[in-house]
Design a protein around this motif. Structure first.
Motif, mmCIF file in Angstrom:
data_model
loop_
_atom_site.group_PDB
_atom_site.id
_atom_site.type_symbol
_atom_site.label_atom_id
_atom_site.label_comp_id
_atom_site.label_asym_id
_atom_site.label_seq_id
_atom_site.Cartn_x
_atom_site.Cartn_y
_atom_site.Cartn_z
ATOM 1 N N THR A 60 -0.738 -7.534 -4.861
ATOM 2 C CA THR A 60 -0.810 -6.774 -3.614
ATOM 3 C C THR A 60 -1.940 -7.287 -2.737
ATOM 4 O O THR A 60 -1.808 -7.375 -1.519
ATOM 5 N N ASN A 110 0.824 -1.213 0.000
ATOM 6 C CA ASN A 110 0.000 0.000 0.000
ATOM 7 C C ASN A 110 0.857 1.261 0.000
ATOM 8 O O ASN A 110 0.549 2.241 -0.693
ATOM 9 N N SER A 125 -2.653 7.012 -8.178
ATOM 10 C CA SER A 125 -2.298 5.676 -7.697
ATOM 11 C C SER A 125 -2.534 4.623 -8.774
ATOM 12 O O SER A 125 -1.779 3.642 -8.884
ATOM 13 N N ASP A 185 -3.653 5.546 4.187
ATOM 14 C CA ASP A 185 -4.080 5.310 2.799
ATOM 15 C C ASP A 185 -5.228 6.237 2.418
ATOM 16 O O ASP A 185 -5.382 6.596 1.243
ATOM 17 N N TRP A 217 -5.958 -6.585 -1.448
ATOM 18 C CA TRP A 217 -6.413 -5.353 -0.803
ATOM 19 C C TRP A 217 -7.361 -5.703 0.340
ATOM 20 O O TRP A 217 -8.077 -6.703 0.275
ATOM 21 N N ASP A 271 -12.751 0.248 -1.037
ATOM 22 C CA ASP A 271 -11.792 -0.790 -0.667
ATOM 23 C C ASP A 271 -12.316 -2.180 -1.022
ATOM 24 O O ASP A 271 -11.562 -3.045 -1.483
ATOM 25 N N ILE A 328 -3.673 7.623 -0.971
ATOM 26 C CA ILE A 328 -4.012 6.798 -2.128
ATOM 27 C C ILE A 328 -5.348 7.272 -2.682
ATOM 28 O O ILE A 328 -6.299 7.453 -1.921
ATOM 29 N N HIS A 343 2.777 -6.404 5.481
ATOM 30 C CA HIS A 343 1.816 -5.377 5.889
ATOM 31 C C HIS A 343 1.645 -5.215 7.400
ATOM 32 O O HIS A 343 1.580 -4.105 7.905
#
Length: 269
Positions: free
Chosen positions: A115, A72, A84, A144, A117, A154, A148, A226
Motif C-alpha cells: 500500500t 487507504n 485497521s 482516514d 503510506w 502517519d 482508520i 490514490h
C-alpha cells in the motif's frame, strides 16, 4: 504475458452503478483485452469484506491470477469488532494480496506490492508537521482521520511500509520488477500546485521515502493509485503508471464500460 493494471474502483461509491455492475464490466473489460494477469492498486471499496469478495469473484470468473494491494479506503473500519491492523492481517492472509508475498511471473519478471503510506513530504512547506497532522483544512477533514485507527503516526506507518517493501523486493533475486503501490511515489503525480486545497492535502497523497528504491532495485514499472488521475510518464528507464478509475463524478463519460476500457492499462512482459 499481457498484464492489466487499474486502481481506485470504489465499487460502493457509484450513483448509477452497483458493486455487481463493477464486477460485470471489469470482467468483460479484462476478457476483451485478453488479459493473462490483472493487478488492482487499491481502493476497491470502503469495506474489507466487500473488497475481498470482489477480488475472489473477479479471479474466479476470469480464471487468471488477480493480484491486489489494499488502498487507504480498504482499511476503513466502522465496526467495533475489528481494527485497521486486523484488516491488514486479513488481507495478508489472502493469496491474492501482494503484501509480504511477491509474485514471480517467470525467470525474468516479478511483481512486488505494498500500500505504502503518505508521509506529508508532498505538502506545502508553509504547513508544519503538527498542522498537517490535524488533517483538517478549509472545513474539510481527510477521512482516514475518522475511519482508520492506526496506533502509530502517519510517518511511522510510512516507514513500516517502506521496510516491508524493501524486504519483499529483496526476495525476488534481481528480477525485473513491477512495483505496485496505492500511495503515490513520484512527485509528478500529486495534484498540481499552487492549489487552494491541495497545497495542504497533497501531504496525504504520496511519499518520498520510496525514491531510493528506484535507484537500488531493478524496478521497470511503478503502478500507483490514490490521486484519481490517469497519467503515465517514463523516467530513467522506469514507466510510472497511475490508472485510476476514480469516483463517478470524475469520469469523462457516464458509461462505466467505457471508463473501465479507457482506464485499464496493459503492459506486456
Amino acid at each position: 504475458m499481457k498484464i492489466g493494471v487499474i486502481a481506485d474502483l470504489h465499487i460502493d461509491r457509484g450513483n448509477k452503478y452497483t458493486p455487481a455492475d463493477f464486477e460485470f464490466y471489469l470482467i468483460e473489460t479484462a476478457k476483451n483485452k485478453q488479459l493473462e494477469l490483472l493487478l488492482i492498486a487499491g481502493d476497491i471499496s470502503n469495506n474489507y469484506k466487500m473488497t475481498a469478495q470482489f477480488i475472489k469473484k473477479i479471479k474466479y470468473a476470469l480464471n487468471i491470477p488477480v493480484l491486489f494491494i489494499p488502498g487507504n479506503h480498504d482499511f476503513w473500519t466502522n465496526e467495533t469488532d475489528i481494527s485497521s491492523l486486523n484488516i491488514v492481517d486479513y488481507y495478508i492472509s489472502m493469496e491474492e494480496c501482494l503484501i509480504d508475498s511477491p509474485f514471480i511471473i517467470n525467470n525474468e519478471w516479478a511483481i512486488v506490492g505494498n500500500t505504502a503510506w503518505y508521509d506529508y513530504s508532498y505538502g506545502d512547506d508553509k504547513f508544519s508537521e503538527e498542522r498537517l497532522a490535524q488533517r483538517k483544512y478549509y472545513g474539510a477533514t481527510w477521512q482516514d482521520k475518522e475511519k482508520i485507527d492506526w496506533p502509530l503516526t502517519d510517518q511511522s506507518m510510512s516507514e513500516l511500509a517502506l521496510k516491508q517493501t524493501v524486504k519483499d523486493l529483496s526476495k525476488v533475486d534481481n528480477k525485473n520488477i513491477i512495483l505496485m503501490t496505492h500511495i503515490v511515489t513520484h512527485k509528478q503525480f500529486v495534484v498540481p500546485t499552487p492549489h487552494r486545497i491541495f497545497d495542504y492535502f497533497n501531504a496525504f497523497i504520496g511519499t518520498s521515502k520510496f525514491n531510493k528504491l528506484y535507484e537500488t532495485f531493478p524496478i521497470k514499472y511503478s503502478i500507483m493509485g490514490h490521486v484519481h488521475f490517469r497519467k503515465s510518464i517514463e523516467e530513467a528507464g522506469i514507466t510510472y503508471i497511475c490508472p485510476c478509475l476514480g469516483y463517478e463524478r470524475q469520469w469523462r463519460t457516464k458509461d462505466l464500460a467505457v471508463e473501465l476500457k479507457n482506464t485499464l492499462v496493459t503492459i506486456t512482459v
